[in-house]
Motif scaffolding. Structure first.
Motif, mmCIF file in Angstrom:
data_model
loop_
_atom_site.group_PDB
_atom_site.id
_atom_site.type_symbol
_atom_site.label_atom_id
_atom_site.label_comp_id
_atom_site.label_asym_id
_atom_site.label_seq_id
_atom_site.Cartn_x
_atom_site.Cartn_y
_atom_site.Cartn_z
ATOM 1 N N MET A 614 0.823 -1.212 0.000
ATOM 2 C CA MET A 614 0.000 0.000 0.000
ATOM 3 C C MET A 614 0.855 1.259 0.000
ATOM 4 O O MET A 614 0.380 2.341 -0.362
ATOM 5 N N GLN A 615 2.102 1.147 0.377
ATOM 6 C CA GLN A 615 2.985 2.318 0.385
ATOM 7 C C GLN A 615 3.589 2.606 -0.997
ATOM 8 O O GLN A 615 4.186 3.651 -1.213
ATOM 9 N N ARG A 617 3.770 3.646 -4.864
ATOM 10 C CA ARG A 617 3.028 4.630 -5.672
ATOM 11 C C ARG A 617 2.020 3.941 -6.585
ATOM 12 O O ARG A 617 0.900 4.428 -6.779
ATOM 13 N N HIS A 618 2.407 2.803 -7.129
ATOM 14 C CA HIS A 618 1.531 2.080 -8.054
ATOM 15 C C HIS A 618 0.980 0.821 -7.391
ATOM 16 O O HIS A 618 0.933 -0.248 -7.999
ATOM 17 N N ALA A 619 0.532 0.979 -6.152
ATOM 18 C CA ALA A 619 -0.006 -0.146 -5.390
ATOM 19 C C ALA A 619 -1.194 -0.783 -6.096
ATOM 20 O O ALA A 619 -1.375 -2.008 -6.043
ATOM 21 N N ILE A 620 -2.010 0.029 -6.777
ATOM 22 C CA ILE A 620 -3.206 -0.506 -7.430
ATOM 23 C C ILE A 620 -2.832 -1.545 -8.479
ATOM 24 O O ILE A 620 -3.475 -2.588 -8.609
ATOM 25 N N THR A 651 -9.479 4.731 2.918
ATOM 26 C CA THR A 651 -8.159 4.936 2.308
ATOM 27 C C THR A 651 -7.885 3.872 1.250
ATOM 28 O O THR A 651 -7.400 4.172 0.153
ATOM 29 N N PHE A 652 -8.228 2.624 1.581
ATOM 30 C CA PHE A 652 -8.001 1.539 0.627
ATOM 31 C C PHE A 652 -8.875 1.710 -0.608
ATOM 32 O O PHE A 652 -8.422 1.520 -1.750
ATOM 33 N N LYS A 655 -7.578 4.165 -2.921
ATOM 34 C CA LYS A 655 -6.353 3.684 -3.563
ATOM 35 C C LYS A 655 -6.661 2.856 -4.800
ATOM 36 O O LYS A 655 -5.942 2.927 -5.806
#
Length: 734
Positions: A614-615, A617-620, A651-652, A655
């Motif tokens: 999740m930290q 930048r491109h977590a998705i 938050t999730f 994201k």
């Protein structure tokens, strides 16, 4: 052109006849001969040859005055300047013509003295106005008649009148029995009033015996100047009273002009012997169309002499010669070429998309440019195709113009780059500005890259990072331009490359390069697209075993988890592991290799853990790859633990939203199918979000996510409740 050794157009015999005419015509009155031709036709060259012929004659019998009226400040000085030159010519006769008795010397001194006296008494040209025997047709009378009369009276009181002095000077010149030839070039380049004053001077003041005038001009322009300055209705008739004989400059043959151009070009430019046939073709085809006069050849050569010293070894001479000919002879077409290549470079860099409207507009503008230059598409299409990228000669679609920005010649891009052709986006700007774009890729850059690859993946990543710090006018970084160029190099050329460290260096720097938001299109890093294209080309260039080993290393060791996950998702969909179907043509791995790297990536995700992911930048991208790659159950368990608290839940959800236009919150979109990758029952997620909005406000984070879901539902023509009612679990969900 001055020496006869450079008489490339056969003007020598004509110059000989003109020189004879100027020195053998009846000597009783002045003789005026006109050399007529359009600008650039070679008048000055012919004049230079005539002067050379005159200077080869007996210098005690012939003197040449090369009068340059455009260097004279005003009309009053015009007369004085001409007579100063005449006195100097007479002095040259004195020096060359003394005989045993000194008769010629005495006569020449007498003529010079009379000329000085006559010129001295003339004073300002205004004094001549209205004087008996010296009337100048068309001269302005206002304000000068009284001055002329006063000057005449003064001169008469001192002795001979001006008219008498002129007669006295004429008799002395006749007795001298030598010829003075006054040449005046570019008469048509004078201001209209200056043209009129010069012609009056030649006709009515300096029309002396044994003095001949050779005037060079464009008759059409000169007639217009006379009409404007004097007010006469027929400038041609006016000229006929002044110029006794007129000859036209013979137009040089196209063959002679092209041969001359080739000889001059060889003197300062070097052409690769492999390209010589193409260069000669350009000179014959484009030069044959554009070289109409000697001046046109000179202008192109002068242009090349400016460009070539700076561009030698950096551009293709054939393309440069073609472009400079177009720039000089067909400027409207040249400006279109520059506009087209600028747009093409932006397109190649991935910084612009060319819509059908833009393509049609550019097609309209080239048609307009061709009309302006008297050309047609059918006449020049093959010429454009040889020098410009993306020109399509086969437009099968009758509904739209597809002549421009075509990909039919993509295989030629690598060769265009290697030869620094005009068609290479990395080199095209050089041809126009003498300066390389900041983000251009040169052969030296490729050598540096391969040198870094020989040292290892770390050196490759460092070099590409340095390239990323440099940007061009199109907004792209040099790193993007490099990857674009790698995608254009022919596959066969990669066989001897150290591709493993090169590929790993690109993979390992990909996430860092993707942190640049200006390099995103709709939230998607363009650098990833370029890197993916390069790796897929490698998959076809390398042997199967070599590529399988490299692919395994990329997925197992590649440090850019976001980019590697992006690669994995491409393979997931191409193999049909997730989604509605497979596309074997788009796969970069064989099924067994795909299965191996997929499992390796799932283990990497588990080891990394959701909180650390999740930290990113491109977590998705990583989350979708984890879920769609077979780890959905693991993802759902991890997400459930992470989102127990409402704040973490919102938050999730923010994201995993995707953007439809930019990174702005106002462009978020989230489908129920996407939610299903992370939660077992998407409708329950929506109800939880609605409950949170009810407790806070629509402007809260939960409200933004609901708007994103509504936006996605609206795309299918549904509102959010209708979408919930229609929801069905995807048939294929691993």
């Amino acid at each position: 052109m001055s020496p006869s050794s450079k008489d490339l157009f056969g003007f020598g015999p004509l110059a000989e006849r003109v020189a004879q005419a100027l020195t053998t015509q009846a000597a009783g009155k002045g003789f005026v001969l006109g050399v007529e031709g359009k600008w650039g036709s070679g008048k000055s060259s012919l004049l230079a040859l005539v002067v050379e012929k005159l200077q080869q004659m007996d210098q005690s019998k012939v003197a040449v005055v090369e009068f340059r009226p455009w260097l004279v400040g005003d009309r009053d000085q015009l007369l004085t300047s001409l007579f100063d030159d005449l006195v100097k010519a007479i002095a040259s006769l004195q020096q060359a013509g003394g005989d045993a008795t000194g008769a010629t010397l005495i006569t020449a001194k007498d003529v010079a003295e009379k000329a000085r006296k006559f010129a001295g008494h003339l004073g300002p040209l205004g004094k001549l106005t209205g004087l008996a025997g010296l009337a100048i047709p068309g001269a302005a009378w206002a304000g000068t008649v009284l001055e002329g009369l006063a000057a005449a009276a003064k001169d008469s009181a001192e002795g001979l009148t001006l008219a008498a002095q002129k007669d006295d000077l004429s008799a002395a010149l006749r007795k001298l029995d030598c010829r003075i030839v006054v040449t005046i070039d570019d008469v048509d380049r004078l201001e209209p009033r200056e043209v009129a004053e010069l012609l009056r001077l030649v006709r009515s003041v300096a029309d002396f015996p044994n003095v001949s005038y050779l005037l060079c001009y464009d008759a059409t322009i000169l007639k217009q100047a006379v009409e404007k300055a004097t007010g006469v209705g027929d400038g041609g008739a006016y000229l006929e009273k002044i110029v006794q004989t007129e000859i036209g400059v013979p137009l040089p043959e196209s063959f002679a002009l092209r041969r001359w151009f080739t000889a001059e070009l060889k003197a300062f430019a070097v052409c690769d012997e492999r390209r010589v046939p193409e260069l000669l073709h350009v000179i014959d085809e484009t030069g044959g169309r554009c070289f109409g006069t000697a001046r046109s050849v000179v202008r192109v050569l002068d242009s090349l002499r400016v460009y070539w010293p700076s561009l030698s070894g950096r551009v293709d001479l054939v393309d440069l010669v073609w472009l400079r000919i177009i720039a000089v002879a067909e400027p409207t077409l040249y400006r279109w070429i520059e506009e087209y290549l600028t747009a093409y470079a932006s397109l190649a860099a991935g910084r612009a998309n060319i819509s059908e409207v833009q393509r049609a507009a550019l097609a309209t503008r080239i048609d307009e440019a061709l009309v302006a230059e008297g050309l047609e598409w059918k006449q020049i299409q093959f010429e454009l195709e040889r020098h410009l990228p993306g020109i399509n000669l086969r437009n099968f679609n009758q509904d739209k113009d597809e002549r421009l920005f075509s990909k039919v010649r993509r295989a030629a891009h690598a060769q265009d780059f290697e030869r620094a052709r005009l068609a290479s986006p990395s080199h095209s700007r050089l041809y126009f500005t003498l300066v390389e774009p900041a983000d251009s890729i040169t052969n030296i850059d490729i050598e540096w890259l391969l040198g870094a690859a020989n040292s290892g993946a770390g050196e490759v990543a460092d070099l590409i990072h340095r390239f990323s710090l440099t940007r061009g006018d199109a907004g792209a970084s040099k790193a993007e331009r490099l990857l674009d160029q790698l995608n254009r190099i022919h596959i066969d050329a990669m066989q001897g490359w150290p591709v493993e460290p090169l590929a790993m260096g690109i993979v390992n720097i990909a996430d860092e390069l993707a942190n640049d938001e200006t390099g995103e299109d709709w939230g998607f890093p363009r650098i990833w697209h370029l890197a993916t294209s390069f790796l897929k080309r490698l998959s076809k260039a390398l042997s199967e075993q070599r590529w399988n080993d490299l692919a395994g290393k990329i997925f197992a060791e590649g440090t850019s988890l976001g980019f590697v996950s992006h690669l994995l998702r491409d393979e997931i969909f191409a193999h049909g592991f997730y989604g509605e179907g497979s596309n074997a043509a788009d796969t970069a791995t064989k099924p067994d290799t795909f299965d191996r790297v997929r499992k390796a990536m799932l283990q990497r995700y588990i080891n990394r853990g959701l909180e650390r992911i999740m930290q990113e930048r491109h977590a998705i991208t990583i989350l979708y790859a984890w879920s769609q790659g077979g780890g959905r159950d693991d993802v759902i368990r991890a997400v459930a633990e992470l989102t127990l608290e409402d704040e973490a839940f919102v938050t999730f959800m923010l994201k995993i939203c995707s953007t439809t236009g930019s990174n702005s919150w106002g462009n978020l979109s989230l489908s129920l199918t996407a939610i299903h990758n992370f939660f077992p029952r998407p409708p329950e997620v929506v109800r939880r979000l609605q409950a949170l909005v009810a407790k806070s406000s629509p402007a809260s984070g939960a409200g933004l996510v609901l708007e994103a879901i509504s936006s996605s539902a609206a795309f299918d023509g549904l509102d959010i409740e209708q979408a919930l009612d229609a929801w069905q679990q995807p048939a294929k969900c691993t």
